[in-house]
Design a protein around this motif. Structure first.
Motif, PDB file in Angstrom:
ATOM      1  N   ASP A  46       0.773  -1.133   0.103  1.00 48.04           N
ATOM      2  CA  ASP A  46      -0.083   0.160  -0.149  1.00 48.04           C
ATOM      3  C   ASP A  46       0.844   1.181  -0.025  1.00 48.04           C
ATOM      4  O   ASP A  46       0.634   2.495  -0.672  1.00 48.04           O
ATOM      5  N   PHE A  49       1.596   1.836  -3.518  1.00 48.14           N
ATOM      6  CA  PHE A  49       0.321   2.529  -3.982  1.00 48.14           C
ATOM      7  C   PHE A  49       0.065   3.997  -3.715  1.00 48.14           C
ATOM      8  O   PHE A  49      -0.038   4.772  -4.687  1.00 48.14           O
ATOM      9  N   VAL A  50       0.173   4.151  -2.674  1.00 46.73           N
ATOM     10  CA  VAL A  50      -0.077   5.523  -2.144  1.00 46.73           C
ATOM     11  C   VAL A  50       0.895   6.640  -2.848  1.00 46.73           C
ATOM     12  O   VAL A  50       0.498   7.771  -3.310  1.00 46.73           O
ATOM     13  N   PHE A  53      -0.413   7.224  -5.893  1.00 47.21           N
ATOM     14  CA  PHE A  53      -1.642   7.951  -5.843  1.00 47.21           C
ATOM     15  C   PHE A  53      -1.617   9.296  -5.850  1.00 47.21           C
ATOM     16  O   PHE A  53      -2.417  10.212  -6.400  1.00 47.21           O
ATOM     17  N   GLU A  87      -0.264  10.782   5.422  1.00 47.20           N
ATOM     18  CA  GLU A  87      -0.186   9.418   5.312  1.00 47.20           C
ATOM     19  C   GLU A  87       1.174   8.812   4.912  1.00 47.20           C
ATOM     20  O   GLU A  87       1.650   7.567   5.498  1.00 47.20           O
ATOM     21  N   ILE A 138     -12.131   4.974  -4.837  1.00 48.39           N
ATOM     22  CA  ILE A 138     -10.899   4.636  -4.242  1.00 48.39           C
ATOM     23  C   ILE A 138     -10.981   4.928  -2.882  1.00 48.39           C
ATOM     24  O   ILE A 138     -10.436   3.981  -1.836  1.00 48.39           O
ATOM     25  N   GLU A 139     -11.249   6.065  -2.420  1.00 49.55           N
ATOM     26  CA  GLU A 139     -11.323   6.431  -1.076  1.00 49.55           C
ATOM     27  C   GLU A 139     -12.633   5.857  -0.243  1.00 49.55           C
ATOM     28  O   GLU A 139     -12.245   5.469   0.962  1.00 49.55           O
ATOM     29  N   TYR A 142     -11.801   2.202   0.942  1.00 48.85           N
ATOM     30  CA  TYR A 142     -11.040   2.074   1.969  1.00 48.85           C
ATOM     31  C   TYR A 142     -11.712   2.594   3.432  1.00 48.85           C
ATOM     32  O   TYR A 142     -11.636   1.800   4.323  1.00 48.85           O
ATOM     33  N   TRP A 167      -8.079   5.177   8.179  1.00 44.80           N
ATOM     34  CA  TRP A 167      -9.484   5.425   6.986  1.00 44.80           C
ATOM     35  C   TRP A 167     -10.705   5.148   7.506  1.00 44.80           C
ATOM     36  O   TRP A 167     -11.471   5.521   6.669  1.00 44.80           O
ATOM     37  N   GLU A 209      -9.656  -3.320  -6.306  1.00 42.75           N
ATOM     38  CA  GLU A 209      -9.365  -3.144  -4.983  1.00 42.75           C
ATOM     39  C   GLU A 209      -9.391  -4.801  -4.502  1.00 42.75           C
ATOM     40  O   GLU A 209      -8.711  -5.177  -3.591  1.00 42.75           O
TER      41      GLU A 209
HETATM   42  C1  LIG Z   1      -5.395   0.254  -2.668  1.00 45.69           C
HETATM   43  C2  LIG Z   1      -5.667   1.413  -1.908  1.00 45.69           C
HETATM   44  N1  LIG Z   1      -6.744   1.826  -2.143  1.00 45.69           N
HETATM   45  C3  LIG Z   1      -7.413   3.068  -1.702  1.00 45.69           C
HETATM   46  C4  LIG Z   1      -6.665   3.640  -0.553  1.00 45.69           C
HETATM   47  C5  LIG Z   1      -6.944   4.801   0.273  1.00 45.69           C
HETATM   48  N2  LIG Z   1      -6.611   6.037  -0.432  1.00 45.69           N
HETATM   49  C6  LIG Z   1      -5.385   6.718   0.151  1.00 45.69           C
HETATM   50  O1  LIG Z   1      -4.913   6.174   1.104  1.00 45.69           O
HETATM   51  C7  LIG Z   1      -5.301   3.297  -0.442  1.00 45.69           C
HETATM   52  N3  LIG Z   1      -4.505   3.735   0.820  1.00 45.69           N
HETATM   53  N4  LIG Z   1      -4.985   1.978  -1.101  1.00 45.69           N
END
Ligand SMILES: Cc1ncc(CNC=O)c(N)n1
Length: 220
Positions: A46, A49-50, A53, A87, A138-139, A142, A167, A209
């Motif tokens: 993650d 990923f972030v 993002f 984050e 996406i938000e 989570y 989250w 997801e």
């Molecule tokens: C795979 C994934 N999806 C959504 C989020 C949440 N958004 C930011 O943090 C996250 N951290 N990771």
């Protein structure tokens, strides 16, 4: 309510939505049975990923600034950018607690695919309405997932509660609601073509997801 496109999608695609927000990884946190190695796998992936993002959200800020009919959209998205800065610092701190070396994380296939999807949305040809819909989805996945782990009947291990709160907290929920209002307002004025594209992107996020949660068991 008839005419609210997102509420309609959430009903129509209820099973896909539940698949993304009540994944076995999340259920294992909720019931306390989680293998902490899975949590560590998720944490490292993650973080990668972030980092990817951030440029997506920056591109969304530009789309909002250029295309939005409401100035406050930029404020909401800017709040998202600010919390991502926080984050990333949190990931660095959390990973050292768990002995996860962030410098050595190899992004797995599902992660690479998700990052490629985000890159595709950065393209200026992708309009604001489609991109804000993706961001909301996406938000929200989570928020909904981790808020479940904080329910009164959950047995979430103490050492994971802070992650869930990151989250799953009510402020993050409010922020997701603000994103939903923006997306709903935009979709209400959008052409059928844009609505169809946004719905497809919503469904893609749900699939990505699920694949992302699946990575936590390390089997890719
Ligand atoms: C795979 C994934 N999806 C959504 C989020 C949440 N958004 C930011 O943090 C996250 N951290 N990771």
């Amino acid at each position: 309510m008839e005419g609210d496109i997102i509420e309609t999608w959430l009903r129509k695609h209820r099973f896909s939505y539940i698949g993304a927000t009540r994944h076995p990884f999340i259920l294992s946190i909720h019931d306390g049975s989680i293998d902490l190695n899975n949590f560590k796998n998720w944490l490292g992936q993650d973080y990668v990923f972030v980092r990817a993002f951030v440029p997506f959200v920056a591109s969304l800020l530009i789309k909002a600034w250029k295309e939005s009919d409401d100035n406050s959209d930029v404020d909401v998205i800017l709040g998202g950018v600010a919390s991502l800065s926080d984050e990333i610092a949190w990931f660095k701190n959390e990973s050292s607690k768990w002995d996860v070396a962030l410098a050595n994380i190899v992004p797995q296939n599902a992660n690479q695919e998700y990052c490629r999807f985000l890159e595709g949305l950065i393209d200026p040809d992708v309009g604001y309405t489609v991109a804000i819909t993706a961001f909301w989805a996406i938000e929200t996945v989570y928020h909904d997932s981790y808020a479940h782990c904080l329910d009164d009947d959950s047995r979430t291990p103490e050492e994971l509660r802070e992650t869930c709160k990151r989250w799953g907290n009510d402020d993050f929920g409010q922020y997701c609601q603000s994103l939903q209002s923006i997306a709903t307002r935009r979709l209400a004025k959008a052409s059928n073509d844009v609505i169809a594209k946004a719905e497809a992107v919503f469904l893609q996020v749900l699939e990505l997801e699920v694949d992302f949660w699946n990575m936590s068991n390390g089997k890719n």
